[in-house]
Scaffold this motif. Structure first.
Motif, PDB file in Angstrom:
ATOM      1  N   TYR A 128       0.841  -1.199   0.000  1.00 54.20           N
ATOM      2  CA  TYR A 128       0.000   0.000   0.000  1.00 54.20           C
ATOM      3  C   TYR A 128       0.877   1.251   0.000  1.00 54.20           C
ATOM      4  O   TYR A 128       0.641   2.196  -0.762  1.00 54.20           O
ATOM      5  CB  TYR A 128      -0.923  -0.002   1.219  1.00 54.20           C
ATOM      6  N   GLY A 129       1.892   1.247   0.859  1.00 50.99           N
ATOM      7  CA  GLY A 129       2.779   2.399   0.936  1.00 50.99           C
ATOM      8  C   GLY A 129       3.563   2.624  -0.340  1.00 50.99           C
ATOM      9  O   GLY A 129       3.704   3.762  -0.809  1.00 50.99           O
ATOM     10  N   SER A 148       6.504  12.012   3.867  1.00 52.95           N
ATOM     11  CA  SER A 148       5.798  11.285   4.924  1.00 52.95           C
ATOM     12  C   SER A 148       5.643   9.813   4.567  1.00 52.95           C
ATOM     13  O   SER A 148       5.903   8.924   5.387  1.00 52.95           O
ATOM     14  CB  SER A 148       4.423  11.918   5.161  1.00 52.95           C
ATOM     15  N   GLN A 149       5.251   9.553   3.321  1.00 56.05           N
ATOM     16  CA  GLN A 149       5.040   8.168   2.908  1.00 56.05           C
ATOM     17  C   GLN A 149       6.352   7.402   2.802  1.00 56.05           C
ATOM     18  O   GLN A 149       6.405   6.207   3.105  1.00 56.05           O
ATOM     19  CB  GLN A 149       4.302   8.129   1.569  1.00 56.05           C
ATOM     20  N   SER A 153       7.078   3.977   4.676  1.00 56.96           N
ATOM     21  CA  SER A 153       7.409   2.798   3.867  1.00 56.96           C
ATOM     22  C   SER A 153       8.766   2.214   4.250  1.00 56.96           C
ATOM     23  O   SER A 153       8.921   0.989   4.342  1.00 56.96           O
ATOM     24  CB  SER A 153       7.390   3.158   2.375  1.00 56.96           C
ATOM     25  N   LEU A 154       9.751   3.072   4.472  1.00 60.02           N
ATOM     26  CA  LEU A 154      11.078   2.582   4.849  1.00 60.02           C
ATOM     27  C   LEU A 154      11.056   1.918   6.226  1.00 60.02           C
ATOM     28  O   LEU A 154      11.625   0.835   6.414  1.00 60.02           O
ATOM     29  CB  LEU A 154      12.084   3.732   4.834  1.00 60.02           C
ATOM     30  N   ILE A 158      11.695  -2.029   7.253  1.00 52.65           N
ATOM     31  CA  ILE A 158      12.674  -2.419   8.272  1.00 52.65           C
ATOM     32  C   ILE A 158      12.050  -3.349   9.306  1.00 52.65           C
ATOM     33  O   ILE A 158      12.595  -4.416   9.620  1.00 52.65           O
ATOM     34  CB  ILE A 158      13.261  -1.166   8.954  1.00 52.65           C
ATOM     35  N   ILE A 159      10.897  -2.966   9.838  1.00 53.87           N
ATOM     36  CA  ILE A 159      10.301  -3.797  10.888  1.00 53.87           C
ATOM     37  C   ILE A 159       9.715  -5.088  10.317  1.00 53.87           C
ATOM     38  O   ILE A 159       9.616  -6.093  11.029  1.00 53.87           O
ATOM     39  CB  ILE A 159       9.232  -3.024  11.690  1.00 53.87           C
ATOM     40  N   THR A 160       9.336  -5.077   9.041  1.00 54.20           N
ATOM     41  CA  THR A 160       8.886  -6.322   8.418  1.00 54.20           C
ATOM     42  C   THR A 160      10.031  -7.321   8.351  1.00 54.20           C
ATOM     43  O   THR A 160       9.854  -8.513   8.644  1.00 54.20           O
ATOM     44  CB  THR A 160       8.340  -6.063   7.005  1.00 54.20           C
ATOM     45  N   TYR A 161      11.210  -6.831   7.984  1.00 51.88           N
ATOM     46  CA  TYR A 161      12.387  -7.710   7.943  1.00 51.88           C
ATOM     47  C   TYR A 161      12.749  -8.199   9.344  1.00 51.88           C
ATOM     48  O   TYR A 161      13.063  -9.381   9.538  1.00 51.88           O
ATOM     49  CB  TYR A 161      13.568  -6.971   7.319  1.00 51.88           C
TER      50      TYR A 161
END
Length: 259
Positions: A128-129, A148-149, A153-154, A158-161
């Motif tokens: 989405y981002g 902002s996006q 997104s970054l 990072i937290i997804t990894y």
């Protein structure tokens, strides 16, 4: 014997090619369905709903037509793109995230690592981002919401990894303690910032965007209960609160959403 080895190698290569083709098709299908669903959730602009496209007599003066090479511009096209530097960025983003999704699907389907299904909301938030960033770049809207996006997104990537690494490590004691704290801080910060900026008229979309952060926080709390040694002491809490404050300040100074 050599023939047998070559034969096995040949079948292995064929299998790899088939897996790659099927996983690519499946990835494309998921992205396409996700794009339609997310647009349905967000809603459509009335101008787009009632605008009828005439495919038989369609002209467009907003694209340079260079990708047609020596052929004429012609009429209606399924997609258009101009020869600009931003097209490289757009294609890189699409290919990068598509490959990440393909690898994720292989981890689940081939290796049967079903615990990774917890990452599905994160995948939605990431795409989405990124789709939003693609639209901002495509619309040349560089100053209002792009920074902002990019921040969201970054940090989401990072937290997804980090969460992915936490899920695949079987012995949770071996998880780097700093990664758990960073996961907690960014997820919590996402929720705080999101509630300050998201449109509450679109409740379903808002919930789907912060669902991954809620899952992260719940998972961390459960692990804190299961493994007391992972819990931070007072000094560690102050350090990570300071880091959270720095991230929060950076966002509002550099990346704040602007109408």
């Amino acid at each position: 014997m050599i023939l047998s080895v070559d034969k096995n190698q040949f079948y292995s290569q064929i299998q790899s090619v088939i897996i790659h083709i099927l996983s690519t098709m499946f990835t494309t299908l998921i992205i396409s369905i996700g794009l339609v669903i997310s647009t349905q959730i967000s809603g459509y602009h009335l101008q787009n709903v009632y605008f009828s496209v005439n495919k038989n007599d369609c002209t467009c003066n907003c694209w340079d037509g260079f990708f047609r090479g020596k052929y004429s511009r012609g009429g209606y096209k399924i997609f258009y793109f101009n020869y600009e530097k931003h097209i490289i960025i757009l294609l890189s983003i699409i290919l990068f995230y598509s490959e990440l999704l393909r690898q994720f699907l292989l981890k689940i389907i081939i290796k049967k690592n079903f615990i990774l299904l917890l990452l599905i909301p994160s995948i939605y938030s990431n795409f989405y981002g990124i789709w939003t960033i693609i639209n901002y770049l495509n619309d040349r809207d560089y100053y209002r919401m792009l920074k902002s996006q990019i921040f969201f997104s970054l940090t989401e990537l990072i937290i997804t990894y980090i969460f992915y690494q936490c899920l695949i490590i079987k012995n949770k004691i071996q998880i780097p303690i700093w990664s758990i704290y960073l996961l907690f801080i960014i997820s919590f910060l996402h929720i705080i910032l999101a509630f300050g900026e998201l449109n509450f008229d679109q409740f379903v979309r808002n919930i789907t965007l912060i669902l991954s952060d809620l899952i992260n926080l719940i998972w961390i709390i459960i692990k804190f209960i299961q493994y007391p040694q992972l819990r931070p002491n007072i000094r560690t809490i102050y350090i990570w609160l300071f880091i959270a404050l720095c991230l929060w300040s950076f966002y509002y100074i550099v990346c704040q959403f602007r109408e």
